[in-house]
Design an enzyme around this catalytic site. Structure first.
Site, PDB file in Angstrom:
ATOM      1  N   ASP A 136       3.556  25.908  17.500  1.00 21.54           N
ATOM      2  CA  ASP A 136       2.410  27.178  18.339  1.00 21.54           C
ATOM      3  C   ASP A 136       0.801  26.912  18.298  1.00 21.54           C
ATOM      4  O   ASP A 136       0.563  26.941  17.340  1.00 21.54           O
ATOM      5  CB  ASP A 136       2.747  27.425  17.742  1.00 21.54           C
ATOM      6  CG  ASP A 136       2.401  29.371  18.843  1.00 21.54           C
ATOM      7  OD1 ASP A 136       2.962  29.268  20.132  1.00 21.54           O
ATOM      8  OD2 ASP A 136       1.676  30.328  18.516  1.00 21.54           O
ATOM      9  N   GLU A 177       3.198  22.236  21.074  1.00 22.43           N
ATOM     10  CA  GLU A 177       2.955  23.589  22.482  1.00 22.43           C
ATOM     11  C   GLU A 177       1.337  23.336  22.436  1.00 22.43           C
ATOM     12  O   GLU A 177       1.350  24.871  21.773  1.00 22.43           O
ATOM     13  CB  GLU A 177       3.465  24.504  21.797  1.00 22.43           C
ATOM     14  CG  GLU A 177       3.460  25.620  23.494  1.00 22.43           C
ATOM     15  CD  GLU A 177       2.387  26.981  23.562  1.00 22.43           C
ATOM     16  OE1 GLU A 177       2.395  27.964  24.069  1.00 22.43           O
ATOM     17  OE2 GLU A 177       1.804  26.832  22.451  1.00 22.43           O
TER      18      GLU A 177
END
EC number: 2.4.99.16
Length: 682
Positions: free
Chosen positions: A401, A430
């Site tokens: 993330d 990401e």
């Protein structure tokens, strides 16, 4: 030159043997060799270079391709061949058969056999006789003597006989040279050349991953939404109830099940439904607000189950032919154990409070970002420990993330520290951020990256982006997600069910790795407010159970279509490639045409997609047939893998696509002759 000058030094520069012949523009190379290029086991990797020399003598080149743990000294000769429009460009294709760190080196060398061959042919054609060619014939014989000295028993006599014929003055000139120029012997000499002035270029690295690093279909879902609905009220799911969803995901053909964070969720500043600051007592909060009194990044949320339950979930996925990817989100809720045990890992504001995450105008009051400049040694060690906890639980894929908000040197250290012992572990970045950061994350070690695909909807920008990705395929591998819990693009909000098909076909056929977030197959398309890309009643903040069986029974499900796309991907190795992506002309801007090929299997696929979800589109393709291994004039058969229909095609072909019937053609091409070529320059 004055007699007292050092012959090994000119103008103060040391003479370098590795510059004797010219070697430039070697590829694949990442950041001038600072980082490893990438490939996967079984992938056909083109190695290219510009090779040249002074004068008119022939030059040749080869690649020294060295497996992990070897030095390349005894590797077989891998000759390069000329390709393309430029006379000095050379190519060789290598295929790694195991993962790990491979190396390659381009060697250029003077090719006296080719020089001799050309000279003799030209002089004979010019009418010169044996007296004129006396020296040439003897030079050829001596070159063959050198070959014979290294030849196998099978070939030594034939090479020696050819040398003797060149010296036999009793024969006619053509009879003297014929044995040396015979096709069979020339093939042997090509594989066993005389190499002079061998010049070695730099040695470059290629990190080779397992095939899943390049190819796979991802499905994201929240286990907590897989609980039963009791009296109209959803209940919190567990790993056990979530495992009941796995067979349907496997049936759709997905390879990777991606789970958002599964750790305890903070109570302090917990968010309510639709990201409100006033949660109710039953609000479950955001999984990305990690940590509470119940544990941190190495713990399982108690309502999901235990670590043993998670291991059982992973095992069930593996039984169904899938693997589990886990979210690695390096941040903490205010009540995460780290906040108490390591307050120095966070940023303290002038008023003494810890700074929560912000991306103006967005505020994340339930999340504290980690300050990696405070105690980096301690933070690095703790993150590595956490990663290994989940590796021990069976996780071999991590979706990271927001990696662009953490230091590059940290990621470089972490990824390669893991790969030292576990080269099969993969990391997906990401990072919806600036291109420079996205590309650098890929260079330093991330296996895959999220991309801008979601926002590329017009033909020109899709083609430009596809070419960019193909040209950087030696280090950056895309993962085309059609939607995420954060991204509901306006094309899906207003395009209707046909647009869901269109985006699925584009993602699944263009990129070897693609993904969907749960609910896509149910055409979920309502945003929280006009102009927003956030879902209404976002699953990030609440349970969102779905009645899968009812949707499929009513025909209001895209699941069969997703299943078919994944079946086609598995059946066609061409669709598992990135570097062979090529776009073709079509005379309607609302139609896009592209192809992909696989040199190893000689597989080729042509895809034509309508970009309009509301109106029928017609047009004529103008295919670049040589990229498919075909001549410009050839006719060939194509079969639509979506409908089963077949056509006879050539360079120019009429297409008509009605989005309400079928917005795309996915054509398998009968008997192409695929040739390996490097990816295009972006």
């Amino acid at each position: 030159m004055p007699a007292d000058r050092d012959l090994d030094s000119v103008a103060g520069m040391t003479r370098r043997a590795d510059l004797r012949l010219g070697i430039t523009d070697v590829a694949p190379v990442v950041s001038c060799g600072s980082f490893s290029a990438r490939a996967v086991v079984g992938e056909h990797l083109p190695i290219t270079a510009t090779v040249f020399r002074e004068g008119h003598d022939a030059v040749a080149a080869n690649v020294v391709w060295t497996p992990p743990g070897e030095d390349g000294a005894a590797q077989p000769l891998r000759r390069m061949a000329r390709f393309g429009q430029e006379p000095d460009r050379w190519i060789a294709t290598v295929v790694p058969d195991r993962d790990g760190l491979w190396t390659y080196q381009v060697e250029a060398w003077s090719d006296p056999l080719a020089t001799w061959h050309h000279a003799v042919e030209v002089k004979i054609e010019a009418g010169q006789g044996p007296e004129d060619l006396a020296n040439d014939l003897e030079e050829g014989a001596r070159l063959l003597d050198r070959v014979a000295g290294e030849a196998s028993d099978e070939w030594r006599e034939r090479v020696t006989d050819a040398a003797a014929a060149l010296r036999d003055t009793s024969r006619e000139l053509t009879a003297r040279v014929a044995p040396a120029l015979a096709a069979g012997l020339q093939e042997y000499l090509h594989e066993h050349p005389v190499r002079e002035l061998v010049t070695g270029g730099p040695r470059y690295e290629v990190w080779v991953d397992r095939p899943r690093a390049l190819y796979g279909s991802w499905y994201e879902f929240f286990p907590r939404s897989e609980g039963p609905v009791v009296g109209g009220t959803p209940t919190h799911g567990t790993f056990t109830t979530a495992a009941d969803r796995l067979p349907a995901i496997a049936d759709m053909g997905f390879d990777v099940v991606y789970l958002p964070p599964i750790h305890p969720i903070g109570q302090v500043n917990r968010k309510g439904r639709n990201n409100t600051l006033t949660p109710g007592p039953d609000d479950v909060g955001s999984p990305w607000a990690i940590g509470s009194a119940e544990g941190g990044h190495d713990a399982v949320h108690p309502q999901l189950g235990t670590m043993d339950d998670f291991r059982a979930f992973v095992a069930r996925a593996q039984e169904l032919g899938m693997e589990v990817a886990l979210d690695l989100a390096l941040q903490a809720a205010p009540d995460h154990p780290w906040v108490t045990s390591h307050p120095e890992w966070f940023t303290t504001k002038p008023d003494g409070t810890i700074a929560y995450a912000e991306n103006p105008p967005k505020k994340y009051q339930d999340i504290y970002p980690i300050n990696f400049d405070n105690d980096p040694e301690g933070i690095y060690a703790e993150v590595l420990r956490v990663v290994r906890v989940w590796m021990d639980a069976g996780v071999r894929v991590f979706r990271v993330d927001n990696p662009h908000t953490k230091p590059l040197d940290f990621w470089h250290w972490l990824i390669w520290e893991v790969k030292k012992t576990d080269p099969d572990v993969l990391f997906l970045a990401e990072a919806f951020t600036r291109p420079a950061m996205m590309h650098q994350l890929a260079r330093i070690g991330f296996t895959q990256s999220y991309t801008y695909f979601t926002w590329r909807t017009a033909r020109g920008e899709i083609e430009d982006y596809g070419r960019e990705l193909a040209s950087n395929s030696h280090y950056m591998r895309p993962n085309f997600f059609v939607n995420t819990p954060d991204i509901l693009h306006e094309s899906l909000q207003f395009g209707g069910p046909p647009m869901f098909k269109i985006r699925a076909v584009l993602a699944a056929m263009m990129s070897p790795t693609w993904g969907v977030y749960s609910g896509f197959e149910l055409f979920e398309h309502v945003a929280v407010r006009p102009g927003s890309e956030e879902y209404l009643d976002s699953e990030k903040y609440q349970l969102r159970p779905r009645d899968w069986a009812a949707a499929e029974a009513s025909g209001h499900s895209l699941a069969p279509y997703l299943r078919r796309l994944n079946e086609i991907r598995r059946a066609h190795p061409a669709l598992q490639q990135l570097r062979t992506l090529r776009f073709h002309s079509v005379d309607n801007p609302n139609l896009i045409c592209f192809s992909k090929t696989d040199p190893g299997s000689q597989d080729a696929v042509i895809v034509v997609v309508s970009l309009s979800s509301h109106h029928t589109q017609i047009g004529t393709t103008a295919l670049d047939l040589p990229t498919l291994g075909l001549e410009w004039y050839e006719r060939f058969a194509v079969t639509d893998e979506l409908t089963g229909a077949s056509w006879d095609w050539g360079q120019f072909n009429y297409v008509e696509l009605d989005p309400y019937r079928e917005p795309a053609h996915v054509f398998s091409v009968t008997r192409p002759r695929v040739v390996q070529v490097p990816p295009p320059v972006a």
